[in-house]
Each structure stands twice: as C-alpha cells, then as structure tokens.
Scaffold this active site. Structure first.
Site, PDB file in Angstrom:
ATOM      1  N   CYS A   1      27.173  14.574  -5.766  1.00  0.00           N
ATOM      2  CA  CYS A   1      26.830  13.217  -5.293  1.00  0.00           C
ATOM      3  C   CYS A   1      27.100  12.141  -6.342  1.00  0.00           C
ATOM      4  O   CYS A   1      27.336  10.984  -6.000  1.00  0.00           O
ATOM      5  CB  CYS A   1      25.368  13.160  -4.869  1.00  0.00           C
ATOM      6  SG  CYS A   1      24.984  14.381  -3.619  1.00  0.00           S
TER       7      CYS A   1
ATOM      8  N   ASN B   1      25.515  11.916   4.974  1.00  0.00           N
ATOM      9  CA  ASN B   1      25.680  11.970   3.518  1.00  0.00           C
ATOM     10  C   ASN B   1      27.059  12.564   3.223  1.00  0.00           C
ATOM     11  O   ASN B   1      27.304  13.734   3.519  1.00  0.00           O
ATOM     12  CB  ASN B   1      24.546  12.840   2.955  1.00  0.00           C
ATOM     13  CG  ASN B   1      24.633  13.044   1.454  1.00  0.00           C
ATOM     14  OD1 ASN B   1      25.679  12.892   0.846  1.00  0.00           O
ATOM     15  ND2 ASN B   1      23.514  13.426   0.856  1.00  0.00           N
TER      16      ASN B   1
ATOM     17  N   HIS C   1      24.105   5.878  -3.540  1.00  0.00           N
ATOM     18  CA  HIS C   1      24.650   7.056  -2.858  1.00  0.00           C
ATOM     19  C   HIS C   1      23.820   7.284  -1.597  1.00  0.00           C
ATOM     20  O   HIS C   1      22.589   7.222  -1.634  1.00  0.00           O
ATOM     21  CB  HIS C   1      24.570   8.269  -3.784  1.00  0.00           C
ATOM     22  CG  HIS C   1      24.628   9.567  -3.057  1.00  0.00           C
ATOM     23  ND1 HIS C   1      25.660   9.871  -2.194  1.00  0.00           N
ATOM     24  CD2 HIS C   1      23.773  10.628  -3.016  1.00  0.00           C
ATOM     25  CE1 HIS C   1      25.440  11.070  -1.667  1.00  0.00           C
ATOM     26  NE2 HIS C   1      24.303  11.547  -2.143  1.00  0.00           N
TER      27      HIS C   1
END
Ligand code: UT7
Length: 350
Positions: free
Chosen positions: A114, A307, A277
């Site tokens: 991430c 995501n 993020h």
C-alpha cells in the site's frame, strides 16, 4: 535546491464493475456489511485474460506521459510499484519498457504494497534532485482479482480489493518553491505476518510459530516453494488480521502526516487536499477527524474502486486533479499505510 514536480498524471480503471451484491453470488457477505465496515459500494475487476497489471499500467502511463508533454522515448527511468506482478520475476517495469518501446533505460520494481507508490515517488524525487534523470515514470498498478479467495473463507480480505492503475511523470521543477517538498518513509516488520501472502516463497515455515502454511514433512525438495498442500489448504491467498491492521493504521497515518507538516513548518489547516491511500473509508474518516480536516480537504474514492493498494494514491490524485481539486500553488499531502508494515507521506506544493 532542485525540486521535482509531478508534470502529468494518468489513471486506468477496468470497465468491469463488480458490486457488493455481485460478491454475494460467491460468498456469504452483504452490501450492508461491506458498506458499513469499509465504505465500498463497488470495485473494478480487470478482464481475466485481456488485461494484466502491466497492460493497465501502460494505459495510465500513456495519459501521464502525454499530459507531461513528452513521449515514451523521453522517459529515462521507470519505477513500478505492485504486489500483483504479471510474473513472479522479472518485474513489471521491464514489461512496460518493452511494450511502450522505451529506450533501454533503468526499470525498477518496488514491493511495498500500500505504501509502494509513495516509496517509488520518494526514490524518483531523489534521482531528480541529484540531476541524474529528467523524466521519471512512477507507476502503481494492481490486478488483485486474480489472486483473491472468493469463497466465504476469504471474505474479510476479498471484498476490500479492486484492480486499477495510476501513473505520474516526475520532472525537475522550474520554480524551486514548488514541487515535492519532502517525503517520509517508515517500516516496522514486527507485524509482518498479519497482512501478508506467505506463498509461494522461500520461508519453509521459518518464521511461523504454528503450522499456518503447508505441511512440509513429506515434501520433496522444490515442493516447499509451491506444493499441492498449499493449494488444498488455500494457502496461496493473502491473509489479514484486519482489526489489528486497522488499529495500527489509525495511529501511523496521522503521525506520518504530522511529521511531514512539521518538517515544513506547516499545519493541517494549510493542506488543500489530503489524498490518503484508500484502505478503508472508516480509516480515512478517522484521520480526517483526528487532524480536524474538512470534507473538502480529503479525497476519497474507495466507494467506487475499492482498495487498489499501490494504485490507490495515483488513481485518487489523478481523479482529484481531473475534478479541478488540485491547482497550482495548492498544498497536497499524500499518505499511506499497509503490509510490512510500511507507511509513508509526501507533501507537494503543486
Ligand atoms: O490496505 C491494506 C491495509 N488494510 C487495511 O487497512 C484493512 C484494515 N482493516 C479493516 O478494514 C477491517 O478490519 C475489515 C473491513 C477488514 C474487517 O472489519 P472488522 O470490523 O475488523 O471485522 P472483523 O474482521 O472483526 O469481523 C467481524 C465479523 C466476523 O464474524 P464473527 O466472528 O463476529 O461472527 C467475520 O467473520 O464479520 C465477519 N466478516 C464478514 N461478514 C460479512 C468478515 N468479513 C466479512 C464479510 N462479509 N466480507
């Protein structure tokens, strides 16, 4: 001091929209559960055979390169962040170099999940600052849909992730008061195993306290990397203790944002737009509340795309720019937290 700036951005989302209700055909879950815990309504999945992590990255890169006013042949370094590469090796950077007919430039893959895009951005920033390169392509792309467990067993992980790609071209800034002001990178491997995909790998259970991976007792040499037992026990999928990840994320996210602001003598009120993020809408809302930011100061699009790990920041930043939410002179803050754990931030005077 020479600074780098983002001269062009691009994004690519596959056309195939997969709603929460679509997921209920494969696993026991519900639109209500997913929206309440994550904010996600739908995500995109790549065409199973027609699109790869690299092909999506190429689509995003074409746009970023054009918006930067250059051609693929002008790019002099590639940094590609992904946890879902086309091949175990070589990396996606070389495939992108080949398919975009770029010169025989350096290509580097970053494996920081991430935080991957921010690590990549930070590396690119250093190369620009030293004068080594003039046009660096920084990419984040993921094809998660190929590697998730779509049975009920994997639902705590699988409902979260989506596919997509984002790209940025970094160039030296003509005005040294504008561009990337600073980047801040961190890691702590203390909890490396709580958000991870163990297999295939070379660990041979070395780090495992209990039998969480394949039983190697009867394994032949070579089977330890990838065995039938791993397939039988569904051990070729990512695993996550979401509650523990959540607790650490809501601590590290605000801390790394404040670290960036303090390094530049700035306050949360100075931020025009925070692009976190897109891990979970609840995490973004927690950060917003902790830093007392208004809705206008935070970009969220996890509702539409899920995501997308290394791709989430460049997709969200590009979308915010396309929406007119990123203008010359604005202070933009990027921040990420994820598997590793690794976490990072960047401050940009646009
Ligand atoms: O970008 C990478 C970094 N990752 C993250 O930032 C993720 C951070 N963590 C999270 O976002 C949340 O922890 C999740 C959304 C993953 C999970 O939410 P949670 O509130 O922590 O749920 P939980 O894992 O504690 O599970 C609660 C219940 C369990 O059932 P029981 O044991 O209470 O009966 C789960 O089995 O919800 C169940 N559950 C589900 N139910 C319906 C887990 N996944 C699902 C699902 N649908 N998809």
């Amino acid at each position: 001091m020479l600074r780098s700036k983002i001269a062009g951005m691009g994004k690519y989302l596959p056309k195939n929209v997969f709603t929460n209700n679509d997921l209920t055909k494969f696993m026991e879950t519900s639109d209500e559960w997913i929206q309440e815990r994550t904010g996600i309504k739908e995500r995109r999945y790549a065409d199973r055979t027609g699109e790869t992590t690299t092909t999506m990255a190429i689509e995003a890169s074409k746009i970023a390169i054009e918006r930067a006013g250059i051609t693929p042949q002008d790019v002099d370094f590639i940094i590609f962040a992904t946890l879902s590469p086309d091949y175990f090796f070589p990396g996606c950077g070389v495939l992108l170099q080949r398919e975009m007919n770029m010169k025989e430039i350096g290509a580097m893959d970053v494996r920081n999940q991430c935080s991957g895009f921010l690590y990549a951005l930070s590396v690119a920033d250093q190369f620009i600052k030293t004068g080594m390169y003039k046009n660096i392509l920084v990419v984040g792309a993921e094809k998660h849909s190929f590697g998730l467990d779509f049975s009920t067993r994997g639902r705590n992980v699988s409902v979260i992730f989506g596919d997509g790609a984002g790209a940025a071209v970094l160039q030296p800034s003509e005005d040294n008061s504008r561009g990337i002001l600073s980047t801040h990178l961190h890691s702590s491997g203390a909890h490396a195993e709580i958000l991870a995909q163990y297999n295939p790998g070379t660990h041979a259970n070395h780090w495992m306290n209990e039998q969480v991976v394949a039983d190697f007792d009867e394994a032949e040499i070579g089977e330890m990397f990838m065995s039938h037992s791993m397939i039988d026990k569904a051990q070729l999928f990512p695993t996550m203790d979401g509650t523990s990840v959540f607790k650490i994320a809501v601590d590290k996210f605000p801390a790394v944002i404040l670290e960036a602001l303090q390094a530049n003598n700035l306050q949360p009120t100075d931020i025009k737009l925070l692009v976190p993020h897109q891990a979970n809408l609840r995490i973004s809302q927690f950060i917003q509340k902790k830093l007392r930011l208004t809705d206008d100061q935070v970009k969220n699009n996890i509702q539409k795309y899920g995501n997308t790990t290394a791709a989430s920041i460049p997709i969200a930043l590009c979308e915010a720019w396309e929406e007119g939410r990123v203008k010359d002179g604005d202070l933009i803050c990027l921040a990420a937290f994820g598997s590793g754990f690794t976490w990072a931030s960047a401050l940009i005077r646009w």
